[in-house]
Scaffold this active site. Structure first.
Site, mmCIF file in Angstrom:
data_model
loop_
_atom_site.group_PDB
_atom_site.id
_atom_site.type_symbol
_atom_site.label_atom_id
_atom_site.label_comp_id
_atom_site.label_asym_id
_atom_site.label_seq_id
_atom_site.Cartn_x
_atom_site.Cartn_y
_atom_site.Cartn_z
ATOM 1 N N PHE A 8 51.514 32.054 50.754
ATOM 2 C CA PHE A 8 52.751 32.683 50.266
ATOM 3 C C PHE A 8 52.748 32.743 48.743
ATOM 4 C CE2 PHE A 8 57.547 33.003 50.197
ATOM 5 C CZ PHE A 8 57.584 34.193 50.897
ATOM 6 N N THR A 95 45.695 33.864 52.014
ATOM 7 C CA THR A 95 45.312 32.733 51.163
ATOM 8 C C THR A 95 44.307 33.201 50.101
ATOM 9 O OG1 THR A 95 43.536 32.075 52.670
ATOM 10 C CG2 THR A 95 45.688 31.040 53.011
ATOM 11 N N LYS A 124 39.330 38.714 50.662
ATOM 12 C CA LYS A 124 37.983 39.289 50.686
ATOM 13 C C LYS A 124 36.927 38.283 51.141
ATOM 14 C CE LYS A 124 39.867 40.485 47.061
ATOM 15 N NZ LYS A 124 40.344 40.707 45.695
ATOM 16 N N VAL A 151 40.436 46.265 49.506
ATOM 17 C CA VAL A 151 39.778 47.195 48.572
ATOM 18 C C VAL A 151 40.826 48.164 48.042
ATOM 19 C CG1 VAL A 151 37.997 48.981 48.315
ATOM 20 C CG2 VAL A 151 37.616 47.076 49.890
ATOM 21 N N GLY A 153 43.597 47.621 46.178
ATOM 22 C CA GLY A 153 45.019 47.244 46.043
ATOM 23 C C GLY A 153 45.864 48.092 46.978
ATOM 24 N N GLY A 205 49.365 39.177 36.529
ATOM 25 C CA GLY A 205 49.095 38.879 37.947
ATOM 26 C C GLY A 205 47.994 39.725 38.570
ATOM 27 N N LYS A 223 34.054 43.647 47.439
ATOM 28 C CA LYS A 223 34.619 44.923 47.915
ATOM 29 C C LYS A 223 33.495 45.904 48.301
ATOM 30 C CE LYS A 223 38.798 44.292 45.214
ATOM 31 N NZ LYS A 223 39.370 44.362 43.872
ATOM 32 N N GLY A 315 47.613 44.271 41.747
ATOM 33 C CA GLY A 315 49.060 44.102 41.559
ATOM 34 C C GLY A 315 49.705 43.658 42.864
HETATM 35 N N1 HSE Z 1 41.571 40.647 41.078
HETATM 36 C C1 HSE Z 1 41.502 41.845 41.837
HETATM 37 C C2 HSE Z 1 41.310 43.013 40.883
HETATM 38 C C3 HSE Z 1 42.754 41.998 42.638
HETATM 39 O O1 HSE Z 1 41.534 42.817 39.676
HETATM 40 O O2 HSE Z 1 40.928 44.106 41.289
HETATM 41 C C4 HSE Z 1 42.737 43.117 43.619
HETATM 42 O O3 HSE Z 1 41.753 42.934 44.601
#
Ligand code: HSE
Length: 337
Positions: A8, A95, A124, A151, A153, A205, A223, A315
């Protein structure tokens, strides 16, 4: 639709906010009344078969740091036991990513599948260490397994390639798969130092819990592994990817490449079954030369030529929207079956 949420953090909380803000739309458009019946974070858990109060859940997490404080007399329960024993249609595995052995996400997913629950993940780790066996386990147990948010976002890169390109054949693909490094490289073009740019990405974030995953190209490689297994029918893991991260890229390298009309980008590619992640100079005129946290992938197709998909690659709310998309799709499949 009853949901168990495991993990969470930023994405789980954003997903919960989406459920709250879109509850009327979800019912009117899809006939869905999603209920979170169990929620687990790293310090505790809460279970309520008739549905957890989502607003209270978010407040408790914000003010007390763990959902375990939701009830006054909460007894600590084993995560795998919760996944197995709580009645639900879907388990969300959210997680943090562990690319070494996929745990604890891998065990969560396997347990959910074996107990006949559909699974959605944005993690992933399990997919990059055990993709083929997870797909087989999902089939064997007759459940739906969706991982759109792993993959791109919120950008449906996997769905675009899997569904919209049917009838054609993907010969190769290349693109930007990591938002954090793209954000850092873009900020370096604006003359921010590497460290300043990384800090900025962490505050916003975008970065993984362990930022080395982004910087060293591991996240992009994971990815690439997921895409190659899912879209190219390959059976590969992280070890099959040749990888160089961006930690050695200097502001001077960025400035020099700009003088040539190019930008340095961390490019992931799958060509002739070779999987590579490394910083490359890309022409500013190339459609994959996008900035900020945008991701972009160009697919080269046998018949229809090159097609590029671009969108926000990182994001919390963006990735939560991919989870919701997967959930709607599972619901549509369950209802039509
Ligand atoms: N840390 C990853 C990125 C988050 O910056 O693409 C999204 O998978």
């Amino acid at each position: 639709m009853r949901i168990i949420v495991i993990g969470f953090g930023v994405i789980g909380q954003n997903f919960t906010k989406l459920l709250l803000s879109k509850s009327v739309d979800l019912y009117n458009q899809y006939g869905m009344k999603p209920r979170i019946v169990a929620c687990v974070d790293s310090k505790g858990s809460v279970i309520n078969q008739s549905g957890i109060d989502l607003k209270k859940l978010l407040d408790i997490k914000k003010n007390r740091q763990t959902v375990g404080e939701y009830n006054l007399h909460q007894t600590q329960q084993d995560v795998l036991q919760i996944i197995e024993s709580v009645d639900a249609e879907v388990v969300l595995e959210l997680t943090p990513t562990n690319l070494e052995n996929g745990e604890p996400g891998l065990s969560h997913i396997i347990t959910a599948m074996k107990s006949g629950k559909n699974v959605i993940t944005v993690n992933k780790g399990p997919l990059s260490v055990a993709f083929p066996s997870l797909i087989e386990l999902a089939k064997f147990n007759g459940i739906f397994f969706r991982f759109s948010g792993t993959v791109g976002g919120g950008t449906p890169i996997l769905e675009f390639a899997k569904r919209c390109l049917k009838g054609d054949r993907i010969v190769s693909f290349r693109g930007i798969l990591n938002g954090t490094t793209n954000y850092i490289l873009s900020k370096m073009e604006e003359r921010l130092s590497f460290t300043e740019a990384l800090k900025d990405a962490q505050i916003r974030g975008y970065a993984e819990t362990a930022p080395a995953l982004d910087i060293e190209g591991l996240d992009a490689a994971a990815k690439l592994v997921i895409m190659s297994n899912w879209l190219m029918d390959m059976k590969v893991t992280l070890e099959d990817v040749e990888r160089i991260g961006i930690s050695k890229v200097t502001t001077n390298d960025v400035i020099d490449s700009e003088k040539r009309g190019n930008s340095i980008k961390l490019i992931a590619s799958c060509e002739n079954k070779n999987l590579i992640v490394k910083p490359l100079e890309v022409s500013k005129l190339d459609p994959i030369c996008v900035n900020g946290t945008l991701n972009a992938v160009t697919f080269s197709l046998e018949y229809s030529g090159e097609q590029t998909i671009i969108g926000r690659g990182a994001g919390g709310i963006e990735t939560a929207s991919a989870v919701l998309r997967d959930m709607i799709e599972i619901r549509e499949n369950i209802v039509t079956v």
